[in-house]
Design a protein around this motif. Structure first.
Motif, short mmCIF file in Angstrom:
data_model
loop_
_atom_site.label_atom_id
_atom_site.label_comp_id
_atom_site.label_asym_id
_atom_site.label_seq_id
_atom_site.Cartn_x
_atom_site.Cartn_y
_atom_site.Cartn_z
N VAL A 93 -0.06 8.94 -13.51
CA VAL A 93 -0.37 7.68 -13.42
C VAL A 93 0.61 7.24 -12.50
O VAL A 93 1.63 7.10 -13.50
N ASP A 94 1.19 5.47 -11.57
CA ASP A 94 2.40 4.67 -12.16
C ASP A 94 1.90 4.06 -12.94
O ASP A 94 2.13 2.57 -12.48
N LEU A 95 2.15 3.80 -13.67
CA LEU A 95 1.49 2.72 -14.89
C LEU A 95 2.96 1.45 -14.91
O LEU A 95 2.59 0.60 -14.92
N SER A 96 3.55 2.20 -14.52
CA SER A 96 4.99 0.95 -14.00
C SER A 96 6.00 0.43 -13.48
O SER A 96 6.52 -0.23 -12.75
N ARG A 97 4.21 0.89 -12.48
CA ARG A 97 4.58 0.39 -11.17
C ARG A 97 6.07 0.51 -10.00
O ARG A 97 6.36 -0.50 -8.95
N ASP A 98 6.91 1.03 -10.30
CA ASP A 98 8.10 1.67 -10.43
C ASP A 98 8.08 2.90 -8.96
O ASP A 98 9.15 3.37 -8.85
N GLY A 99 6.77 3.03 -8.26
CA GLY A 99 6.90 4.12 -7.26
C GLY A 99 7.12 5.95 -8.15
O GLY A 99 6.83 6.84 -7.79
N LYS A 100 7.09 5.94 -9.30
CA LYS A 100 7.54 7.43 -10.28
C LYS A 100 6.25 7.16 -10.47
O LYS A 100 5.80 6.38 -11.68
N SER A 101 5.74 8.36 -11.04
CA SER A 101 4.37 9.18 -11.78
C SER A 101 4.55 9.06 -13.00
O SER A 101 6.32 9.80 -13.46
N GLU A 102 3.88 8.24 -14.01
CA GLU A 102 4.23 8.90 -15.25
C GLU A 102 2.85 10.13 -15.65
O GLU A 102 2.49 9.94 -15.25
#
Length: 194
Positions: A93-102
């Motif tokens: 999921v992209d928790l940091s809202r930077d377009g990268k999945s964590e």
């Protein structure tokens, strides 16, 4: 050992979807235990990688825990990390809202961890109840930020992308949850049992 498979390894299997499914290819993976596969662009290079988390429930206590990024076409290992703990219920999921999945998971036995695309731990939080499930919710409280919903043996915790507690409840009985419908405003169906 049956059909070329044994208990000493974890396996990635690809089947042809048809009325009579057939095995197209298989690969023995490093380690033994439960395999959690997921497809996303973890390295932010516009190409999806296959994330494979090996370990978790059912893994022998002496087994190594591995996280691998594989090329989805060839299944070659792009990146690998060995951990000293299991990862249970892994999510992408992209928790940091930077377009990268964590990668978010429960680290055996009592911690939630977030790994970045380099498979490095970025955030963690201790939990104080036996985890039963971890779910990513797009935005359950309407603030525009995805939440994590951890169902535990005696309650639940809702966390934001930095693993800060947004809501929690401690109950005297087991709790279960499941998402309601696809394409429907996020909500939870909660089941309580004694």
């Amino acid at each position: 050992r049956a059909g070329g498979l044994d208990d000493a390894h974890a396996y990635l299997l690809q089947f042809e979807v048809s009325p009579e499914p057939r095995l197209v290819r298989s690969r023995a993976l490093t380690g033994a235990g439960v395999v959690y596969p997921s497809l996303a662009d973890f390295r932010n290079d516009t190409t999806s990688e296959l994330l494979v988390v090996i370990g978790g429930h059912g893994a022998p206590s002496t087994a190594s825990r591995h996280v691998q990024l594989l090329d989805p076409q060839t299944w070659n290992v792009i990146q690998e990390r060995t951990l000293n703990h299991s990862l249970l219920y892994p999510l992408t999921v992209d928790l940091s809202r930077d377009g990268k999945s964590e990668i978010v998971a429960v680290a055996d036995p009592d911690e939630i961890v977030v790994l970045n695309g380099r498979l490095e731990r970025t955030v963690s939080r201790r939990i104080h109840d036996q985890p039963l499930a971890l779910t990513a919710l797009p935005d359950i409280d309407g603030d525009g930020i995805a939440e994590l919903f951890l169902t535990a043996k005696r309650g639940f915790v809702m966390l934001d992308g930095d693993l800060r507690v947004k809501a929690a409840a401690s109950l005297g009985w087991p709790l279960g949850t499941m998402r309601r419908g696809l394409g429907v405003h996020p909500s939870l169906l909660v089941s309580l049992g004694r």
